[in-house]
Structure formats: structure tokens, C-alpha cells
Write an enzyme that holds these catalytic residues in place. Structure first.
Site, PDB file in Angstrom:
ATOM      1  N   GLU A   1       0.723   2.494  10.195  1.00  0.00           N
ATOM      2  CA  GLU A   1       0.880   1.208   9.285  1.00  0.00           C
ATOM      3  C   GLU A   1       1.978   2.168   8.262  1.00  0.00           C
ATOM      4  O   GLU A   1       0.780   3.130   7.574  1.00  0.00           O
ATOM      5  CB  GLU A   1      -0.422   1.246   8.773  1.00  0.00           C
TER       6      GLU A   1
ATOM      7  N   LYS B   1     -10.821  -6.225   5.575  1.00  0.00           N
ATOM      8  CA  LYS B   1     -11.010  -5.144   4.350  1.00  0.00           C
ATOM      9  C   LYS B   1     -12.319  -5.433   4.105  1.00  0.00           C
ATOM     10  O   LYS B   1     -13.266  -5.437   4.224  1.00  0.00           O
ATOM     11  CB  LYS B   1      -9.437  -4.483   3.272  1.00  0.00           C
TER      12      LYS B   1
ATOM     13  N   ASN C   1      -7.603  -7.468   9.888  1.00  0.00           N
ATOM     14  CA  ASN C   1      -8.006  -6.207   9.441  1.00  0.00           C
ATOM     15  C   ASN C   1      -9.230  -6.585   7.914  1.00  0.00           C
ATOM     16  O   ASN C   1      -7.890  -7.153   6.664  1.00  0.00           O
ATOM     17  CB  ASN C   1      -7.527  -5.275   8.766  1.00  0.00           C
TER      18      ASN C   1
ATOM     19  N   SER D   1       2.224  -6.124   6.535  1.00  0.00           N
ATOM     20  CA  SER D   1       2.907  -6.893   5.721  1.00  0.00           C
ATOM     21  C   SER D   1       3.578  -8.279   6.112  1.00  0.00           C
ATOM     22  O   SER D   1       4.421  -8.724   6.368  1.00  0.00           O
ATOM     23  CB  SER D   1       3.914  -6.591   3.966  1.00  0.00           C
TER      24      SER D   1
ATOM     25  N   HIS E   1      -7.610   4.994   8.470  1.00  0.00           N
ATOM     26  CA  HIS E   1      -6.778   3.462   7.846  1.00  0.00           C
ATOM     27  C   HIS E   1      -6.204   4.506   6.800  1.00  0.00           C
ATOM     28  O   HIS E   1      -7.419   5.226   6.203  1.00  0.00           O
ATOM     29  CB  HIS E   1      -7.938   2.328   7.575  1.00  0.00           C
TER      30      HIS E   1
ATOM     31  N   GLY F   1       0.599  -4.006   1.434  1.00  0.00           N
ATOM     32  CA  GLY F   1      -0.478  -4.721   1.254  1.00  0.00           C
ATOM     33  C   GLY F   1       0.968  -4.930   0.113  1.00  0.00           C
ATOM     34  O   GLY F   1       0.464  -5.495  -1.460  1.00  0.00           O
TER      35      GLY F   1
ATOM     36  N   GLU G   1      -5.818   3.598   3.598  1.00  0.00           N
ATOM     37  CA  GLU G   1      -7.034   3.210   2.223  1.00  0.00           C
ATOM     38  C   GLU G   1      -8.031   4.294   2.808  1.00  0.00           C
ATOM     39  O   GLU G   1      -8.867   5.192   1.782  1.00  0.00           O
ATOM     40  CB  GLU G   1      -7.232   1.966   2.346  1.00  0.00           C
TER      41      GLU G   1
HETATM   42  C1  PEP Z   1      -3.720  -3.432   6.663  1.00  0.00           C
HETATM   43  O1  PEP Z   1      -4.879  -3.340   6.089  1.00  0.00           O
HETATM   44  O2  PEP Z   1      -4.469  -2.745   7.707  1.00  0.00           O
HETATM   45  C2  PEP Z   1      -2.455  -3.821   6.378  1.00  0.00           C
HETATM   46  C3  PEP Z   1      -1.723  -3.946   7.271  1.00  0.00           C
HETATM   47  O3  PEP Z   1      -2.862  -4.658   5.279  1.00  0.00           O
HETATM   48  P1  PEP Z   1      -1.439  -5.681   5.015  1.00  0.00           P
HETATM   49  O4  PEP Z   1      -1.114  -6.464   5.933  1.00  0.00           O
HETATM   50  O5  PEP Z   1      -1.992  -6.880   3.459  1.00  0.00           O
HETATM   51  O6  PEP Z   1      -0.227  -4.772   4.353  1.00  0.00           O
END
Ligand code: PEP
Length: 253
Positions: free
Chosen positions: A169, A11, A9, A215, A97, A175, A99
């Protein structure tokens, strides 16, 4: 057998040149994908065609969109419909997601509509769920995530959810560098599969690929993906580094 999936992803990151460079580097980095494995690249809309061209001829690596509209084509300035994505031969789209839920006020009903539009267009959603830190601290994550699934997916019938993709998630791990332990991931993935099985039966639940996101990096991917109910990962930050993402692909079961 359900697919094991490493989904990048990106983003809203990278310029076009950097995007091309990342794909060139990744394709030159040692990685392999087996028959039941898949690499997805959820890239910004303007880069879909470029990345798709880089992946031309590969059966186990595909682009994905990061979002789609909850409506059909029409007077919705700035939106991108599932029909448009289908016209570009995009086969996957991330929906829900955290976000987008937080910054763009995407409600469970909007997400249900987006899932419907994607399925109507023949595009596979990668449906995201996951709890905030306050919910985890109150130890109510299981009912929270079950409600997210019920509210946006349970209007679908069994055939529509067979071979579906869900990404768990936990928001506190996205992040932040703070990863759920592999045991925490397994516990939630097992719970998600049970919620699906209670509604639709075990066979359907066993067909669903449940990815962990939060992460994930090369250093922890094997441990997390090694758990029986974890079918790969949705990867943000580490997917912007070719070597890291290649290693994550290589960590799939
Ligand atoms: C994500 O954006 O779906 C995500 C899991 O980000 P990160 O791996 O940076 O935590």
C-alpha cells in the site's frame, strides 16, 4: 495455487446499524467467489461477531480484525489479543497498516511481535508495507519496502510464511484518490516476490498472496488485479459501498 483476495478495510467507520445494512446490501448484490478466491472484511472489533454472523456458512468470505496486541493477555487496558480473536474464530488480522505505523507509533519490532502473536494463535496476518511519497519521489521505494519486510517478517521460517498475505500500500495512494498505475503495482509486487524468493526460495514466494491497496475502486480493480503478481486488493473507501465492493470482488482473477 495462491489465493486471490478482495479485502475490505472499514477502518474506524460506520455505526452498528450501518455496518449491518452494508453487509445486507452487499450480500444481496450480485457477486461470486471461486474456489481460490476469498473476500475478507476487516471491521472494527465491536462489529466482528455481527459481521461474522452475516457471513455464517460461507467458506470464501471471512471477517478480519484490523489490529491485535503485541502481547498475550494481561494488564494492557484497551488492547485486544490474538488469543481473544482466535477465541472468536477470527482467522485473519491486518498488521502494519501505515495508519497504525504513523498514528500509533508501531515500529518494525512491534509489528514483528504482533505477527508472532497472530501466528502463535493460528491467525493469518495480512501484513502491510508501502512507501511514503518522499521515498517514491527519490525512487528508493524498492529498498524501503524490502527493509519493511526484512525487519518484521524475516525472523520467521519458510513454513510460517508459506501462503502468507502481504498488502503493498503506497502511502501516497491511500485515501487520496491517487492510485498507483497497474504497471507501478506490478513492478513493486514482482520486487516483493523476488525479495521473498531470495530469502526463502521461489516456491514459497509464489505461494504468497500480494494485495495492492491505495484508492482501489470498481473502475480500476480489473486493470490492477489483472497483473500477474497482483493477487487482489486491500480496499478502504470503496469497501464502504456495497455495489463498489461487489464489483471489486467480481474483478478478482
Ligand atoms: C486502506 O486503508 O488500506 C486503503 C487502501 O484505503 P483506500 O482504498 O481508501 O485508499
Amino acid at each position: 495455487m495462491r489465493k486471490q483476495i478482495a479485502a475490505a478495510n472499514w477502518k474506524m467507520n460506520l455505526d452498528l446499524q450501518q455496518a449491518e445494512q452494508l453487509m445486507t446490501q452487499l450480500l444481496a448484490t450480485d457477486h461470486s467467489l471461486g474456489k481460490d478466491q476469498l473476500a475478507l472484511f476487516a471491521v472494527p472489533f465491536p462489529y466482528l461477531l455481527t459481521v461474522q454472523q452475516k457471513l455464517a456458512g460461507k467458506t470464501n468470505a471471512k471477517v478480519a480484525a484490523q489490529n491485535c496486541a503485541s502481547t498475550n493477555n494481561g494488564a494492557y487496558t484497551g488492547e485486544v489479543s490474538a488469543e481473544m480473536l482466535k477465541g472468536m474464530n477470527v482467522e485473519y488480522v491486518i498488521i502494519g497498516h501505515s495508519e497504525r505505523r504513523e498514528y500509533f507509533q508501531e515500529t518494525p519490532a512491534i509489528l514483528a511481535a504482533k505477527v508472532n502473536k497472530a501466528l502463535e494463535a493460528g491467525i493469518k496476518p495480512v501484513f502491510c508495507c508501502g512507501e511514503p511519497l518522499t521515498v517514491r519521489e527519490a525512487d528508493t521505494q524498492n529498498s524501503y519496502v524490502a527493509a519493511q519486510l526484512k525487519e518484521s517478517l524475516f525472523h520467521l521460517d519458510k513454513s510460517q510464511l508459506t501462503d502468507f498475505i502481504i498488502a503493498y500500500e503506497p502511502i501516497w495512494a491511500i485515501g487520496t484518490g491517487r492510485t498507483a498505475s497497474s504497471d507501478q503495482a506490478q513492478e513493486m509486487h514482482q520486487h516483493i516476490r523476488k525479495v521473498l524468493a531470495d530469502q526463502y526460495g521461489q516456491e514459497m514466494a509464489d505461494s504468497v498472496s500480494i494485495l495492492y491497496g491505495g484508492s482501489v475502486k470498481a473502475a480500476n480493480a480489473s486493470d490492477i488485479f489483472g497483473k500477474p503478481d497482483v493477487d487482489g486488493g486491500l480496499v478502504g473507501g470503496a469497501s464502504l459501498d456495497a455495489k463498489e465492493f461487489a464489483a471489486i470482488i467480481n474483478s478478482l482473477k
